[in-house]
Design a protein around this motif. Structure first.
Motif, short mmCIF file in Angstrom:
data_model
loop_
_atom_site.label_atom_id
_atom_site.label_comp_id
_atom_site.label_asym_id
_atom_site.label_seq_id
_atom_site.Cartn_x
_atom_site.Cartn_y
_atom_site.Cartn_z
N ARG A 552 0.81 -1.23 0.00
CA ARG A 552 0.00 0.00 0.00
C ARG A 552 0.84 1.27 0.00
N PHE A 553 2.16 1.13 -0.03
CA PHE A 553 3.00 2.30 0.18
C PHE A 553 2.92 3.32 -0.95
N CYS A 554 2.30 2.93 -2.06
CA CYS A 554 2.09 3.88 -3.14
C CYS A 554 0.88 4.77 -2.90
N LEU A 555 0.12 4.52 -1.86
CA LEU A 555 -1.07 5.31 -1.54
C LEU A 555 -0.69 6.31 -0.47
N ASP A 556 0.03 7.35 -0.84
CA ASP A 556 0.59 8.25 0.16
C ASP A 556 0.46 9.71 -0.29
N GLY A 557 -0.69 10.04 -0.88
CA GLY A 557 -0.85 11.37 -1.44
C GLY A 557 -1.90 12.21 -0.76
N LEU A 558 -1.83 13.51 -1.03
CA LEU A 558 -2.81 14.47 -0.55
C LEU A 558 -4.08 14.47 -1.39
N LEU A 559 -4.01 13.87 -2.58
CA LEU A 559 -5.18 13.64 -3.41
C LEU A 559 -5.44 12.14 -3.47
N PHE A 560 -6.72 11.77 -3.52
CA PHE A 560 -7.04 10.39 -3.83
C PHE A 560 -6.74 10.15 -5.32
N PRO A 561 -6.68 8.90 -5.77
CA PRO A 561 -6.27 8.65 -7.15
C PRO A 561 -7.10 9.39 -8.20
N ASP A 562 -8.37 9.65 -7.90
CA ASP A 562 -9.21 10.36 -8.87
C ASP A 562 -9.08 11.87 -8.74
N ARG A 563 -8.11 12.32 -7.96
CA ARG A 563 -7.81 13.74 -7.74
C ARG A 563 -8.83 14.45 -6.85
N THR A 564 -9.58 13.71 -6.08
CA THR A 564 -10.39 14.30 -5.03
C THR A 564 -9.47 14.70 -3.87
N PRO A 565 -9.52 15.94 -3.41
CA PRO A 565 -8.66 16.33 -2.28
C PRO A 565 -9.00 15.55 -1.02
N SER A 566 -7.98 15.14 -0.31
CA SER A 566 -8.17 14.45 0.96
C SER A 566 -8.28 15.48 2.09
N PRO A 567 -8.75 15.06 3.27
CA PRO A 567 -8.70 15.98 4.42
C PRO A 567 -7.30 16.48 4.71
N GLY A 568 -6.28 15.69 4.40
CA GLY A 568 -4.91 16.14 4.62
C GLY A 568 -4.56 17.35 3.79
N LEU A 569 -5.08 17.45 2.57
CA LEU A 569 -4.81 18.62 1.75
C LEU A 569 -5.49 19.85 2.33
N ALA A 570 -6.69 19.70 2.87
CA ALA A 570 -7.35 20.82 3.52
C ALA A 570 -6.54 21.31 4.72
N GLU A 571 -5.98 20.37 5.46
CA GLU A 571 -5.16 20.75 6.62
C GLU A 571 -3.88 21.45 6.17
N LEU A 572 -3.26 20.97 5.10
CA LEU A 572 -2.07 21.63 4.57
C LEU A 572 -2.40 23.04 4.12
N PRO A 882 -13.52 8.22 2.19
CA PRO A 882 -13.27 6.93 1.52
C PRO A 882 -11.80 6.70 1.20
N TYR A 883 -10.97 6.57 2.24
CA TYR A 883 -9.58 6.25 1.99
C TYR A 883 -9.49 4.96 1.17
N VAL A 884 -8.50 4.90 0.28
CA VAL A 884 -8.39 3.74 -0.62
C VAL A 884 -8.26 2.46 0.18
N VAL A 885 -7.54 2.52 1.28
CA VAL A 885 -7.50 1.42 2.24
C VAL A 885 -8.31 1.87 3.45
N PRO A 886 -9.44 1.22 3.75
CA PRO A 886 -10.28 1.68 4.86
C PRO A 886 -9.51 1.72 6.17
N GLN A 887 -9.79 2.76 6.95
CA GLN A 887 -9.12 2.98 8.22
C GLN A 887 -9.91 4.03 8.99
N GLU A 888 -9.52 4.27 10.22
CA GLU A 888 -10.17 5.29 11.04
C GLU A 888 -10.32 6.59 10.26
N ASN A 889 -11.53 7.15 10.34
CA ASN A 889 -11.81 8.40 9.65
C ASN A 889 -13.04 9.04 10.26
N GLY A 890 -13.29 10.27 9.91
CA GLY A 890 -14.56 10.92 10.24
C GLY A 890 -14.70 11.41 11.66
#
Length: 983
Positions: A552-572, A882-890
């Protein structure tokens, strides 16, 4: 007997038959795109389909067709492979295995009518990994260096009709040893292929030097043939080689990307010029542009699209840049190779600082103890130098490129000295960066990856420890301390996170030594796939049947693969906003953190809300404020009036800085920065709950009976669980210390393996025992219990105390740790609970949540700056990330109250006293943990509501420092309280 010569794909040489590297430019000379559908056949070895490939008589009518540019593994042939650091083939340089998938490409084309006689050049912008090229049966040569262009002179070979172009591409080549860059291995002709007409006596290569000093610009254009330069706006008309001084120009910067459009003409060809006047230098240990210090607020950017891989179109590049600009990103490190040249043209136009990185990484030699590492081996010198030369020559005329990076994670070696010498001779106008050589002899910048906050603070003070192998106070140590510092990777954005962005930014802005930082990284590298039901999902390395893989180490971006911004990008975006707005001493303080711009391009608006309801708003007139300075102005009168007290509820002032006019990347009114201040004095904490005067709660039989009653509340007499309030059936609360581990909880390395430690001691499998259900004479119900895992002594003793209050049911929760939390019997694991909470099961008909607190996005202890205090409303489904790998969120911190509603159900209100965290979802944390993909999560038929004292922070330990202690939940006594009310 002498060894046979190595085949092209294994020869360490960078190529053969190619033209010299040169600048990439746009002109009016004829150009024929050869992109489109090509004939294609994939073979299992480096021999491909054999020697007949270039022959004009070869019958390829039965071959497949394939899109060019594209990666064949994303076009239905073979499979993509992802590794982080490991080579997917044996370390046996320069050799490769016999199993070496090879794609043979063929294209027939005609020249368009009127194609000029004279020189023609065939150009490939990118071929991964080794491309050998024939035209009309003639071998032109070969090239390696996948993310760099190469050209062949085809004058006299290309004909008006029926040209046959053939290309053989090996997946693995000697060049692959230099391209181990934490990415998908994606072979093929993945960038544009073009045929260029070049006029006789024309210019093939030129260099633009446009410097700036004290308001004036100096322009010098040199070329390999005589030409004429015109810049009409500046009144410039000069010959190539003639230095021109312009008394007054506007400088180029990422904040104000002022380009002067001009032309370079020669031999009947007109070349477009986009000139940006700027000077980059290091003075007094600081990085300066145009004489002023700059701070990169940056991201690392791999080229990626979930369907096309690294084969990006212009529209996708523009979308990336618009998203960066809208989220206050001002800089890009082109990790870890030069991007498509169109991206740099767009950076010139839109305004981004660029650290242009060479296509060099040999990280996989770490598994050989760096023995044979190419930068230290003479046989690789020309290949390494070739990559630097092709980068510099292609990109030298872009004002956005302000730093050359020699490569990434390739250890040390003499080749970097050769690269340094070449670049300094060819382009002395830009500083150099290389992070992995501890001597930093070939770098003008000190640089590290993923330091802790404490380490970063020491670096800011120039008090850091020397790298391993460098003696304290040695010449290398002294020189390094004097260098500016560039944080080339930090805040690993894998899954839910990263945390501490605001903490890092506060340090970066506190010391003059820092010239900026780059978050790892811009986008998740998920590749599109379909499951057995046809549902689209995103694949990671572990989804591909290949070993080794980086999972899963390739899933480490501020955008999801479809270029939807993640909450991390809002925080940045919030952490790096270029304007700080605060209230101090009854005044609004506006701090301009831009490096060059005044605040004239911004408008300011304010509003006052009481308990999240707007009661006043207006425009704030802010005087023009120069870069890196502050201004103070009085509070709006309406805000002053609203803060006078005497009203129930919280009163908050929000001030936003917005774009005053439309730009090329955002509309007018786009929010650049925001500040919030509470105007009223916080109320004192509520008194210890007491039974309402005159109330006589109806209480059923003591523990062991069927039910206990407290007003409208009904409890299970055996377990003490709350099972009904009025007509609302529910179940809970259950004491809860668990969360579905985030990628950062899983960490990297033993010191960061929080989730593994939690699971080792059983925090994921607490069992619960009700020890007593009591009915004291004070009108309460008290439920006592103990929770802990099998095989362990550790746990918590809990007390839930219920009473009627204010028309609702008040609950006080007390939790006291018991047992061995240091796990002395099993290796001295010191663990902390990730959550301190209480979980309720509610009817599945609840669908909406309204709350007053931080929102609307998710927030955590170390990732909360982007979440504003206010009244927010979302559906329960929309609360899930909807993180690509489900995990704590929300999660939502600092919640004052929330209300859940749904058709046919009473509204359930929860008041914190004063604050609580909440999550609401249609599946349990256990189901969230078990899911491999978002579509594995199905509606359980209930809504699971967590009402928590809090959760630990997020951090970035998936590839970074351990979570700071201040963001962990200590093993100690906890108390929190809330009130449940039905409406």
């Amino acid at each position: 007997m002498a060894d046979s010569p190595l085949p092209f794909h294994e020869d360490p040489a960078p190529g053969s038959g190619r033209r010299p590297a040169r600048a990439e430019f746009v002109s009016d000379a004829p150009r024929l795109s050869l992109n489109g559908r090509w004939r294609f056949r994939l073979s299992g070895t480096a021999d491909g389909t054999g020697p007949s490939l270039p022959g004009p008589d070869l019958d390829d009518s039965g071959w497949d067709t394939i899109r060019v540019p594209a990666h064949w593994v994303l076009e239905g042939h073979d499979r993509p492979i992802y590794t982080n650091t490991a080579y997917p083939f044996p370390i046996d340089p320069p050799y490769l295995p016999d199993e070496n998938p090879t794609g043979d490409y063929r294209l027939r084309f005609d020249l368009p009518p009127g194609w000029p006689a004279g020189r023609s050049v065939l150009r490939f912008q990118g071929v991964d990994s080794c491309g050998t090229v024939w035209l009309n049966g003639e071998l032109l040569g070969h090239s390696k260096g996948s993310r760099l262009p190469f050209e062949f002179d085809v004058t006299g070979l290309v004909r008006p009709r029926d040209n046959q172009l053939a290309v053989r591409v090996q997946r693995w080549s000697s060049g692959s040893y230099l391209e181990d860059q934490d990415m998908w291995w994606l072979p093929g002709i993945f960038r544009d292929v073009e045929l260029l007409s070049r006029p006789e006596g024309g210019i093939d290569d030129f260099t633009v030097r446009a410097s700036y000093r004290d308001g004036a610009g100096t322009l010098l254009v040199t070329a390999d043939a005589p030409g004429h330069v015109e810049v009409p706006e500046l009144g410039v008309a000069a010959a190539t080689g003639e230095r021109v001084t312009i008394p007054r120009v506007e400088p180029w910067s990422a904040e104000n990307p002022r380009l002067y459009r001009g032309t370079l003409t020669a031999a009947g060809e007109t070349i477009e010029l986009a000139i940006g006047f700027r000077t980059v230098e290091i003075v007094g240990g600081r990085l300066l542009v145009n004489g002023a210090p700059v701070l990169f607020r940056g991201v690392n950017r791999h080229e990626h699209d979930p369907d096309r891989g690294r084969s990006l179109d212009r529209a996708t590049m523009i979308r990336d840049i618009e998203l960066m600009k809208r989220h206050n990103v001002n800089a890009v490190r082109t990790a870890h190779y030069p991007p498509h040249p169109e991206f740099l043209r767009l950076c010139d136009e839109y305004g981004l600082w660029v650290v242009d990185e060479c296509d060099i990484e040999t990280h996989g030699f770490i598994y050989a103890g760096w023995d044979g590492n190419p930068p230290a081996e003479p046989m690789w010198r020309e290949a390494l130098l070739d990559r630097a030369r092709r980068m510099v020559e292609r990109d030298k005329n872009h004002p956005s490129v302000v730093v050359w990076s020699l490569g990434n994670e390739s250890g040390a070696g003499s080749a970097f000295g050769d690269i340094e010498d070449y670049i300094r001779h060819r382009d002395p106008t830009r500083p150099l960066h290389y992070e992995r050589d501890p001597s930093y002899r070939h770098s003008d910048l000190h640089s590290l990856m993923y330091p802790s906050l404490d380490d970063l603070e020491r670096i800011g003070r120039r008090a850091e420890e020397p790298p391993e192998g460098i003696e304290p106070d040695s010449p290398d140590d002294v020189r390094r301390r004097g260098l500016p510092f560039l944080l080339c990777e930090y805040a690993h954005a894998m899954g839910n996170g990263p945390g501490s962005l605001a903490d890092y930014q506060a340090i970066l802005e506190s010391y003059e030594r820092f010239c900026g930082a780059f978050v790892w990284e811009w986008i998740d590298h998920g590749l599109a796939g379909r499951d057995a039901l046809g549902r689209r999902y995103y694949r990671h390395g572990g989804d591909i049947d290949h070993q080794p893989n980086g999972e899963r180490f390739c899933l480490d971006g501020l955008l999801f693969p479809d270029r939807t911004p993640s909450p991390g990008l809002a925080e940045l975006r919030k952490a790096i906003e270029p304007v700080r707005i605060a209230v101090e001493g009854g005044e609004v303080v506006v701090l301009n953190k831009y490096d060059f711009l005044s605040l004239a391009h911004l408008g300011f608006r304010w509003c006052v809300e009481r308990d999240g309801v707007r009661i006043a708003s207006g425009v704030l007139t802010v005087p023009d404020c120069p870069a890196r300075s502050a201004t103070r102005l009085p509070l709006p009168q309406a805000a002053t009036d609203a803060s006078g007290g005497g009203s129930d509820g919280e009163t908050w002032l929000t001030v936003e800085a917005v774009l005053a006019e439309v730009t090329g990347w955002a509309p007018a009114g786009h929010v650049i920065a925001c500040g919030q201040t509470r105007l009223d004095q916080p109320a004192p904490p509520p008194p210890t709950p007491v039974i309402e005067p005159g109330a006589t709660p109806a209480i059923g039989p003591e523990g062991g009976g069927e039910e206990l009653r407290l007003g409208p509340a009904v409890f299970d007499g055996r377990t003490g669980r709350l099972i009904r309030i009025g007509e609302l059936e529910l179940d809970g609360p259950v004491f809860d210390v668990w969360r579905a581990p985030t990628e950062n909880d899983r960490g990297q390395g033993p010191r960061n393996a929080l989730a593994a430690d939690w699971e080792a001691v059983g925090l994921d499998r607490f069992l619960h025992r009700c020890t007593a259900v009591e009915r004291p004479d004070d009108g309460t119900i008290v439920v006592r219990g103990r929770s802990g895992p099998a095989t362990r002594t550790l746990g918590f003793r809990t007390t839930f105390t219920y009473r009627l209050r204010g028309g609702g049911l008040h609950l006080l929760i007390e939790a006291d740790p018991v047992g061995d939390w240091h796990d002395t019997a099993y290796g001295h694991l010191d663990v902390n609970p990730p959550r301190m909470g209480a979980r309720f099961a509610l009817p599945g008909g609840y669908s909406e949540v309204t709350w007053f607190g931080r929102g609307p996005g998710e927030s955590y202890a170390d990732s909360r700056a982007a979440a504003r205090v206010g009244r927010h409303a979302r559906s329960i489904d929309a609360l899930q990330t909807p993180y690509v790998v489900p995990q704590e969120n929300g999660n939502h911190v600092e919640t004052r109250w929330l209300e859940l509603s749904g058709a046919g159900l009473p509204t359930l209100r929860v008041d914190g006293e004063p604050l609580l965290d909440f999550t609401a979802r249609r599946w349990t944390s256990e189901a969230l943990q078990a899911a491999r993909r978002p579509h594995d999560l199905t509606d359980s038929g209930r809504v699971w509501l967590n009402l928590d004292h809090g959760q630990q922070g997020i951090g970035s330990a998936s590839c970074g420092p351990a979570l700071p202690e201040r963001y962990r939940l200590a093993v100690r006594r906890y108390t929190w309280s809330l009130t449940l009310t039905l409406h």
